[in-house]
Design a protein around this motif. Structure first.
Motif, PDB file in Angstrom:
ATOM      1  N   TRP A 234       5.740 -14.603  10.421  1.00  0.00           N
ATOM      2  CA  TRP A 234       4.360 -14.250  10.107  1.00  0.00           C
ATOM      3  C   TRP A 234       3.988 -12.900  10.698  1.00  0.00           C
ATOM      4  O   TRP A 234       3.270 -12.113  10.078  1.00  0.00           O
ATOM      5  N   ALA A 235       4.472 -12.606  11.889  1.00  0.00           N
ATOM      6  CA  ALA A 235       4.173 -11.316  12.510  1.00  0.00           C
ATOM      7  C   ALA A 235       4.672 -10.164  11.646  1.00  0.00           C
ATOM      8  O   ALA A 235       4.050  -9.099  11.580  1.00  0.00           O
TER       9      ALA A 235
ATOM     10  N   ILE B  36       0.450  -8.212   7.606  1.00  0.00           N
ATOM     11  CA  ILE B  36      -0.268  -7.120   6.955  1.00  0.00           C
ATOM     12  C   ILE B  36      -0.085  -7.179   5.439  1.00  0.00           C
ATOM     13  O   ILE B  36      -1.060  -7.069   4.672  1.00  0.00           O
ATOM     14  N   ARG B  37       1.154  -7.385   4.996  1.00  0.00           N
ATOM     15  CA  ARG B  37       1.411  -7.447   3.552  1.00  0.00           C
ATOM     16  C   ARG B  37       0.673  -8.614   2.918  1.00  0.00           C
ATOM     17  O   ARG B  37       0.081  -8.489   1.836  1.00  0.00           O
TER      18      ARG B  37
ATOM     19  N   LEU C  89       0.832 -11.649  -8.366  1.00  0.00           N
ATOM     20  CA  LEU C  89       0.453 -11.672  -6.956  1.00  0.00           C
ATOM     21  C   LEU C  89       0.544 -13.082  -6.378  1.00  0.00           C
ATOM     22  O   LEU C  89       0.848 -13.257  -5.190  1.00  0.00           O
ATOM     23  N   TYR C  90       0.293 -14.065  -7.214  1.00  0.00           N
ATOM     24  CA  TYR C  90       0.403 -15.454  -6.757  1.00  0.00           C
ATOM     25  C   TYR C  90       1.798 -15.738  -6.205  1.00  0.00           C
ATOM     26  O   TYR C  90       1.939 -16.342  -5.124  1.00  0.00           O
ATOM     27  N   LYS C  91       2.834 -15.326  -6.903  1.00  0.00           N
ATOM     28  CA  LYS C  91       4.194 -15.602  -6.454  1.00  0.00           C
ATOM     29  C   LYS C  91       4.480 -14.904  -5.127  1.00  0.00           C
ATOM     30  O   LYS C  91       5.136 -15.479  -4.243  1.00  0.00           O
ATOM     31  N   GLU C  92       4.007 -13.672  -4.972  1.00  0.00           N
ATOM     32  CA  GLU C  92       4.210 -12.976  -3.700  1.00  0.00           C
ATOM     33  C   GLU C  92       3.601 -13.764  -2.551  1.00  0.00           C
ATOM     34  O   GLU C  92       4.220 -13.946  -1.490  1.00  0.00           O
ATOM     35  N   LEU C  93       2.372 -14.251  -2.746  1.00  0.00           N
ATOM     36  CA  LEU C  93       1.699 -15.009  -1.692  1.00  0.00           C
ATOM     37  C   LEU C  93       2.353 -16.365  -1.475  1.00  0.00           C
ATOM     38  O   LEU C  93       2.593 -16.788  -0.336  1.00  0.00           O
TER      39      LEU C  93
END
Length: 439
Positions: A356-357, A361-362, A413-417
């Protein structure tokens, strides 16, 4: 100590349901990824591989040929494969038509049957509990389900937009046992939550259904729910496969849960500490990971869900499942929200905190764009119901594509998240020892 492996890739919400069932049953489980399976994660100490729902094509792609052969070799050597919905589809053989195989992805070929084409589009939209008839006398069917009952009072188990089995050309001697068949979808006797898209079948009288056929040429009677197989079992080498298009891990579904518990006892020798999976409200899970950015994302997704509910674009099917009107990307919204609720509801592992660190930011930047875009899309879809000729459908389709990808492939964007949330869940749920089951 033998254990149960849960295949994590391309499962999303359905992986969480299997994890929750494993917690409720008190199973000795671990989460495994496709790349680990390809590297030998399945061993003689693994008694069972549970494969949740999701897109079978994506699961197969994640495994690759090396991973698919690793699963086959493990089952041949005595392993037991249990797949639900997409996990069931993954266990089937390739379609006879190479073009069809390219569309649905390569199967593991554990079972000689394959995935059938569904001729009527409406059959893709069926979800909820459906009545089934069991094959009496089979070891995987408990005695209390083998007793004859009057039509319309059969046990009810859940299906969530299932595929369909197609028998092999080997006939009755192909070694495949049908454990249960759909008992039909009569609106007068079907469970109240059985829906076609967002229409409960129990709310539609036979007269109205006949009228729709006569006037519009539209039939909402899903034919494959009448006598078609919904669960199979067979041998593969020294091992076996059990494939169910019903989600037996569904929370608060006692008939399905009791059957699942019986399958675990019979195949793996584990005695579940309970026979049911309690009803589940992920949105009410207490916060155990007090990360401000993740909590803000959880809050933001909750607001998007409430926006959809307020404008009648979304509706509650179950506390863990938000339904959606046609054209609304409700599945992705629900999966991301549920993932964030569970993620912040368990203690993070050190590995999850490290990951997570590096991604914080992304994730934050992507989520800000995603949230604004989804708000605009939802309100645009609502406007289109008021002014259908004024709102260009092409623009709405382009918005949805950028945010959620195509309906068949997913993306945007959903897949990235979701990929980041999935990785965090994998790192934490496999290490944190699970939740206390109180949510």
């Amino acid at each position: 100590m033998t254990d149960i492996a849960i295949f994590w890739d391309a499962s999303q919400l359905w992986g969480l349901l299997v994890w929750r069932a494993a917690e409720a049953f008190g199973l000795p489980y671990r989460l495994v990824k496709a790349k680990e399976i390809a590297q030998g994660a399945l061993s003689d100490k693994t008694s069972l591989l549970l494969v949740p729902g999701g897109t079978a094509r994506h699961k197969s792609a994640a495994l690759g040929e090396k991973g698919r052969e690793a699963v086959r070799a493990w089952v041949r050597g005595g392993g037991r494969y249990v797949g639900f919905c997409g996990g069931a589809g993954l266990g089937l053989s390739d379609a006879a038509d190479p073009v069809r195989t390219a569309e649905i992805g390569k199967g593991l070929c554990l079972c000689p049957w394959h995935r059938a084409e569904i001729g009527e589009r409406v059959q893709h939209f069926v979800s909820g509990h459906v009545r089934v008839r069991f094959q009496g006398g089979h070891p995987l069917v408990p005695e209390f389900f083998s007793e004859p009952v009057a039509p319309g009072s059969e046990p009810a188990i859940p299906i969530w937009w299932p595929g369909r089995f197609a028998a092999s050309s080997g006939g009755p001697d192909d070694g495949v046992d049908v454990l249960a068949r759909y008992a039909g979808s009569d609106p007068r006797t079907c469970p109240p939550d059985l829906c076609v898209a967002d229409l409960p079948l129990s709310s539609l009288s036979p007269a109205v259904l006949e009228q729709w056929i006569e006037l519009y040429g539209v039939s909402l009677a899903p034919g494959f729910l009448n006598g078609q197989p919904c669960a199979l079992h067979g041998r593969y080498g020294k091992g076996s496969y059990t494939l169910s298009y019903s989600h037996l891990e569904t929370p608060g579904s006692p008939d399905a849960n009791r059957w699942f518990a019986h399958i675990l006892r019979t195949l793996a020798g584990f005695e579940p500490r309970a026979d049911t999976v309690p009803a589940w409200r992920p949105g009410e899970m207490p916060v155990l990971w007090h990360d401000p950015d993740l909590l803000e994302a959880r809050r933001g997704m909750g607001e998007l869900i409430r926006l959809g509910l307020a404008h009648d674009l979304l509706f509650e099917r179950a506390p863990w499942l938000t339904g959606w009107r046609s054209g609304v990307p409700g599945s992705g919204l629900n999966a991301l929200f549920m993932g964030l609720c569970v993620l912040t509801g368990v203690s993070p592992s050190p590995e999850a905190e490290t990951f997570w660190a590096a991604q914080r930011i992304r994730f934050g930047e992507t989520f800000a764009v995603f949230r604004q875009g989804v708000e605009g899309l939802l309100l645009g879809l609502r406007l289109a119901t008021i002014m259908p000729e004024e709102v260009p459908r092409k623009i709405l389709a382009e918005q949805r594509l950028a945010l959620f990808g195509s309906a068949m492939q997913g993306g945007g964007l959903y897949k990235e998240l979701m990929d980041m949330v999935d990785e965090l869940l994998f790192l934490s749920l496999g290490k944190a020892g699970g939740c206390d089951g109180s949510a």
